[in-house]
Design a protein around this motif. Structure first.
Motif, PDB file in Angstrom:
ATOM      1  N   LEU A 234       0.801  -1.110  -0.199  1.00 31.80           N
ATOM      2  CA  LEU A 234      -0.057   0.144   0.499  1.00 31.80           C
ATOM      3  C   LEU A 234       0.921   0.938   0.104  1.00 31.80           C
ATOM      4  O   LEU A 234       0.715   2.365  -0.818  1.00 31.80           O
ATOM      5  CB  LEU A 234      -0.746   0.010   1.408  1.00 31.80           C
ATOM      6  CG  LEU A 234      -1.953   0.943   1.101  1.00 31.80           C
ATOM      7  CD1 LEU A 234      -3.678   0.792   1.672  1.00 31.80           C
ATOM      8  CD2 LEU A 234      -1.705   2.492   2.258  1.00 31.80           C
ATOM      9  N   GLU A 235       1.979   1.097   0.794  1.00 31.75           N
ATOM     10  CA  GLU A 235       2.666   2.761   1.444  1.00 31.75           C
ATOM     11  C   GLU A 235       3.612   2.651  -0.313  1.00 31.75           C
ATOM     12  O   GLU A 235       3.474   3.820  -0.789  1.00 31.75           O
ATOM     13  CB  GLU A 235       3.416   2.146   2.360  1.00 31.75           C
ATOM     14  CG  GLU A 235       2.837   2.524   3.372  1.00 31.75           C
ATOM     15  CD  GLU A 235       4.244   2.575   4.136  1.00 31.75           C
ATOM     16  OE1 GLU A 235       5.078   2.689   4.115  1.00 31.75           O
ATOM     17  OE2 GLU A 235       3.617   1.953   5.471  1.00 31.75           O
TER      18      GLU A 235
ATOM     19  N   THR B 252       0.313   9.532  -3.889  1.00 32.82           N
ATOM     20  CA  THR B 252       0.921  10.818  -2.902  1.00 32.82           C
ATOM     21  C   THR B 252       0.792  10.363  -1.544  1.00 32.82           C
ATOM     22  O   THR B 252       0.212   9.339  -1.249  1.00 32.82           O
ATOM     23  CB  THR B 252      -0.073  11.914  -2.942  1.00 32.82           C
ATOM     24  OG1 THR B 252      -0.003  12.210  -4.328  1.00 32.82           O
ATOM     25  CG2 THR B 252       0.796  12.999  -2.538  1.00 32.82           C
ATOM     26  N   ARG B 253       1.827  10.508  -0.610  1.00 31.83           N
ATOM     27  CA  ARG B 253       1.859  10.157   0.943  1.00 31.83           C
ATOM     28  C   ARG B 253       1.390  10.558   1.349  1.00 31.83           C
ATOM     29  O   ARG B 253       1.716  12.311   1.446  1.00 31.83           O
ATOM     30  CB  ARG B 253       2.945   9.716   1.204  1.00 31.83           C
ATOM     31  CG  ARG B 253       3.221   8.835   3.076  1.00 31.83           C
ATOM     32  CD  ARG B 253       4.884   8.974   2.771  1.00 31.83           C
ATOM     33  NE  ARG B 253       4.898   8.365   5.133  1.00 31.83           N
ATOM     34  CZ  ARG B 253       4.780   6.597   4.999  1.00 31.83           C
ATOM     35  NH1 ARG B 253       4.752   5.935   3.926  1.00 31.83           N
ATOM     36  NH2 ARG B 253       4.442   6.694   6.010  1.00 31.83           N
TER      37      ARG B 253
ATOM     38  N   TRP C  61       2.676   1.489  -3.861  1.00 34.49           N
ATOM     39  CA  TRP C  61       1.329   1.700  -4.398  1.00 34.49           C
ATOM     40  C   TRP C  61       1.012   3.342  -4.415  1.00 34.49           C
ATOM     41  O   TRP C  61       0.541   4.371  -5.928  1.00 34.49           O
ATOM     42  CB  TRP C  61       0.539   0.972  -5.151  1.00 34.49           C
ATOM     43  CG  TRP C  61       0.983  -0.249  -5.387  1.00 34.49           C
ATOM     44  CD1 TRP C  61       2.225  -0.983  -4.829  1.00 34.49           C
ATOM     45  CD2 TRP C  61       0.279  -1.769  -5.891  1.00 34.49           C
ATOM     46  NE1 TRP C  61       2.229  -2.528  -5.222  1.00 34.49           N
ATOM     47  CE2 TRP C  61       0.520  -2.579  -5.570  1.00 34.49           C
ATOM     48  CE3 TRP C  61      -1.106  -1.217  -5.550  1.00 34.49           C
ATOM     49  CZ2 TRP C  61       0.424  -3.873  -5.937  1.00 34.49           C
ATOM     50  CZ3 TRP C  61      -1.470  -3.172  -5.918  1.00 34.49           C
ATOM     51  CH2 TRP C  61      -0.952  -3.851  -6.971  1.00 34.49           C
ATOM     52  N   LEU C  62       1.051   3.897  -3.247  1.00 37.91           N
ATOM     53  CA  LEU C  62       0.336   5.649  -3.416  1.00 37.91           C
ATOM     54  C   LEU C  62       0.937   6.427  -4.093  1.00 37.91           C
ATOM     55  O   LEU C  62       1.650   6.281  -4.594  1.00 37.91           O
ATOM     56  CB  LEU C  62       0.641   5.557  -2.082  1.00 37.91           C
ATOM     57  CG  LEU C  62      -0.561   4.907  -1.010  1.00 37.91           C
ATOM     58  CD1 LEU C  62      -0.405   5.250   0.279  1.00 37.91           C
ATOM     59  CD2 LEU C  62      -1.705   5.441  -1.287  1.00 37.91           C
TER      60      LEU C  62
ATOM     61  N   LEU D  31       0.265   8.522   8.310  1.00 36.52           N
ATOM     62  CA  LEU D  31      -0.477   7.250   7.829  1.00 36.52           C
ATOM     63  C   LEU D  31      -0.087   6.581   9.168  1.00 36.52           C
ATOM     64  O   LEU D  31       1.109   6.365   9.580  1.00 36.52           O
ATOM     65  CB  LEU D  31       0.366   6.905   6.284  1.00 36.52           C
ATOM     66  CG  LEU D  31       0.008   5.488   5.471  1.00 36.52           C
ATOM     67  CD1 LEU D  31       0.154   5.386   4.356  1.00 36.52           C
ATOM     68  CD2 LEU D  31       0.240   3.853   6.237  1.00 36.52           C
TER      69      LEU D  31
ATOM     70  N   GLY E 108      -7.017   8.545  -4.382  1.00 46.11           N
ATOM     71  CA  GLY E 108      -5.976   7.883  -4.685  1.00 46.11           C
ATOM     72  C   GLY E 108      -5.987   6.846  -3.899  1.00 46.11           C
ATOM     73  O   GLY E 108      -6.028   5.264  -3.945  1.00 46.11           O
ATOM     74  N   PHE E 109      -6.163   7.004  -2.163  1.00 48.36           N
ATOM     75  CA  PHE E 109      -5.453   6.162  -1.164  1.00 48.36           C
ATOM     76  C   PHE E 109      -6.736   4.573  -1.782  1.00 48.36           C
ATOM     77  O   PHE E 109      -6.092   3.235  -1.639  1.00 48.36           O
ATOM     78  CB  PHE E 109      -6.290   6.358  -0.199  1.00 48.36           C
ATOM     79  CG  PHE E 109      -5.959   5.370   1.841  1.00 48.36           C
ATOM     80  CD1 PHE E 109      -4.904   5.552   2.019  1.00 48.36           C
ATOM     81  CD2 PHE E 109      -7.184   5.106   1.828  1.00 48.36           C
ATOM     82  CE1 PHE E 109      -4.752   4.416   2.895  1.00 48.36           C
ATOM     83  CE2 PHE E 109      -7.134   4.609   2.731  1.00 48.36           C
ATOM     84  CZ  PHE E 109      -6.442   3.776   3.340  1.00 48.36           C
TER      85      PHE E 109
ATOM     86  N   VAL F  20      -6.091   2.163  -4.397  1.00 54.34           N
ATOM     87  CA  VAL F  20      -4.873   1.400  -4.418  1.00 54.34           C
ATOM     88  C   VAL F  20      -5.397   0.228  -3.141  1.00 54.34           C
ATOM     89  O   VAL F  20      -4.937  -0.669  -3.014  1.00 54.34           O
ATOM     90  CB  VAL F  20      -3.797   2.011  -3.430  1.00 54.34           C
ATOM     91  CG1 VAL F  20      -2.863   1.299  -2.797  1.00 54.34           C
ATOM     92  CG2 VAL F  20      -3.099   3.152  -4.611  1.00 54.34           C
TER      93      VAL F  20
END
Length: 568
Positions: free
Chosen positions: A325-326, A331-332, A328-329, A336, A373-374, A377
């Protein structure tokens, strides 16, 4: 002469039928309601953003439409803080109901708590809502003018009970012991059925908890009171249920308010008959010069995804999800956070019992950073991740969240206005006799018990607890029921021991307050709730279960203190 004050609401969303139940259930002089939790002010603030004519508790208006005629017929006067951010608007809406029903109710309101227009000049920043906690004297003025219904904005929770008592007995500002007694009674009943067995640690001892009745305070002219409920209603009123509520959301021996500082550590409780608990001996002191201000700010947007991990290799599965997940994101997000709840059991006989929950919470000032986006994913991983991949529910769009912080302003800076039934506006002067708030000196502790045989069992075998939230902090009050248990508890349950039993608090500031008359210790754990309930920093964002977690932890307790029949 005793005044009989009932309560029919502990929060915005409480039992809708409670007003009618209380009016039909027995004799009352006044009926009160508390609708304004910290989170409620944020909810009402968002309502006001959509429509400036809103900002009050709409459920109260529905209750009044159903019950106003009944209250008038029974001679019961209603006092509630349901006005929220717009008490004048609620008063106008009540008058429309009154006229439509052909009634003759006299309606008044209290205002002045809303400081949003002056927040910056008062050093309160740029919040969404800014409301000072007013006291009882505006309510008193309205009742003395003959009001049948008084609605307020942000007054202290106990003020809706103190106001009727002060008006009934003609108390003055310097009657601090009487006022303090009413504050304590108000603190007990303002959370509704928490005083009659709701959320009670020893709930299995209550015969009928299916539908607990709402509480009543019978307050005497000296400020002493009896907490009770209507006959035939469910639940129970015992020294234990009242103790639990007294410990709710307090700190130490002094409980400060705008009218008086009540000395919680002086309150004596005694069973006065079935479902009757007497509170006596409460002393009071002058209030502090400053008023607390409830500040709510929109802090950004949040979203979350909860992954179900089943069977073997739980830790490895969680690690894979985190990396994917981290990685593929697009934008972070600014924040999180991951948490893994090991609810799984080896060789489980159901799939649910074999599963753990991995929770990912994201927050960011930008809605896009935690939105599609989140969510996309988290869903796109479905066929490319750990065996048995599933989510409890597909994540949606990011939702706004708020942050509660307390502020303080001098009382002289805050208008307090009673708007009487005829429209006359009366300014309520702040207290002139004030005293800076300070912790009480720690009382003398009883001698510890001599060394004796112990058994390792859950703390809750002998101790009750009640916990709750204040902004980002949580309080946990713990009490026992006998003097000998108290001799053990006060020496055994130290700050260090609480940090050991509650590892989430190990690196946080924890303060202990000792309350011998209640056989209780109260712990304030700073920062355990992050930025408060709306930010949902923990899975239990209001710390309601924190006390029960503490009770479930095992430690060495003297065998002689355990109830007879305790399984060892």
């Amino acid at each position: 002469m005793t005044v009989r004050i009932g309560n029919c609401s502990g929060f915005y969303g409480d039992r809708l039928s409670a007003m009618r139940e209380m009016l039909e259930g027995g004799e009352l002089d006044y009926l009160t309601g508390d609708y304004l939790a910290e989170l409620t002010m944020l909810i009402l603030g968002r309502d006001r953003m959509k429509d400036p004519n809103r900002g009050y508790a709409k459920t109260f208006l529905r209750q009044a439409e159903d019950c106003l005629g009944l209250a008038l017929d029974r001679g019961v006067r209603i006092v509630a803080n349901a006005g929220g951010l717009n008490p004048a608007g609620l008063a106008d809406a009540l008058r429309e109901v009154n006229d439509r029903l052909g009634l003759q109710a006299k309606i008044a309101h209290v205002e002045g708590d809303d400081l949003i227009g002056r927040a910056a000049e008062l050093g309160l920043g740029s919040p969404l809502t800014a409301n000072a906690y007013l006291g009882a004297w505006g309510i008193v003025e309205c009742l003395n003018a003959g009001a049948d219904v008084v609605v307020t904005g942000r007054v202290t929770d106990a003020s809706v009970i103190v106001g009727p008592a002060a008006a009934h007995f003609g108390w003055q500002r310097d009657d601090v012991d009487q006022l303090a007694g009413a504050v304590v009674a108000g603190h007990v009943i303002e959370c509704g059925t928490q005083a009659t067995g709701g959320n009670y640690a020893f709930f299995t001892e209550i015969d009928d908890l299916d539908r607990p009745g709402f509480p009543i305070a019978e307050i005497d002219s000296d400020g002493s009171s009896v907490i009770t409920k209507h006959p035939g209603t469910g639940g129970a009123v015992t020294v234990g249920t009242v103790t639990a509520q007294l410990l709710y959301e307090i700190t130490g021996g002094r409980y400060a308010g705008p009218d008086v500082t009540a000395r919680i550590d002086t309150a004596a409780l005694s069973q006065d008959g079935p479902d009757r608990v007497r509170i006596s001996g409460v002393s009071g002191e002058a209030p502090p010069p400053q008023l607390k201000v409830s500040l709510n700010t929109l802090a950004g947007f949040r979203n979350e995804a909860v992954f179900v991990l089943t069977g073997l290799d739980i830790e490895a599965k969680a690690a894979l999800v985190k990396r994917q997940l981290e990685g593929w994101l697009p934008t972070r997000p600014a924040e999180l956070d991951w948490s893994l709840a090991r609810t799984d059991h080896p060789d489980a006989d159901t799939e649910e019992a074999a599963s753990a929950l991995l929770r990912c919470v994201v927050r960011d000032p930008d809605a896009n950073a935690v939105g599609r986006g989140f969510s996309s994913v988290a869903v796109e991983m479905a066929l490319a991740s750990y065996p048995g991949f599933t989510l409890t529910a597909p994540p949606g769009q990011g939702q706004p969240y708020g942050v509660f912080t307390p502020g303080y302003v001098y009382a002289k800076e805050v208008p307090h206005v009673a708007v009487l039934p005829d429209g006359t506006r009366v300014d309520i002067e702040p207290a002139t006799d004030v005293r800076e708030l300070a912790d009480v000196d720690e009382p003398a502790l009883p001698e510890p018990r001599a060394a004796e045989p112990t058994v390792r069992v859950a703390l809750g075998t002998i101790a009750g607890a009640r916990s709750g939230d204040k902004g980002g902090n949580a309080n946990v009050g713990v009490w026992v029921r006998t003097d000998e248990q108290w001799r053990w508890l006060v020496h055994a349950l130290t700050v260090d021991e609480v940090k050991r039993l509650l590892p989430e608090a190990a690196d946080l500031t924890v303060t202990r307050y000792v309350l011998p008359k209640l056989r209780a210790v109260n712990f304030v754990i700073e920062g355990i709730l992050g930025q408060g309930v709306a930010s949902q920093a923990r899975f239990d964002p209001q710390a309601k279960g924190l006390g029960e977690w503490l009770r479930s932890r095992h430690l060495d307790i003297p065998k002689a203190l355990l109830p007879e029949g305790t399984p060892l």
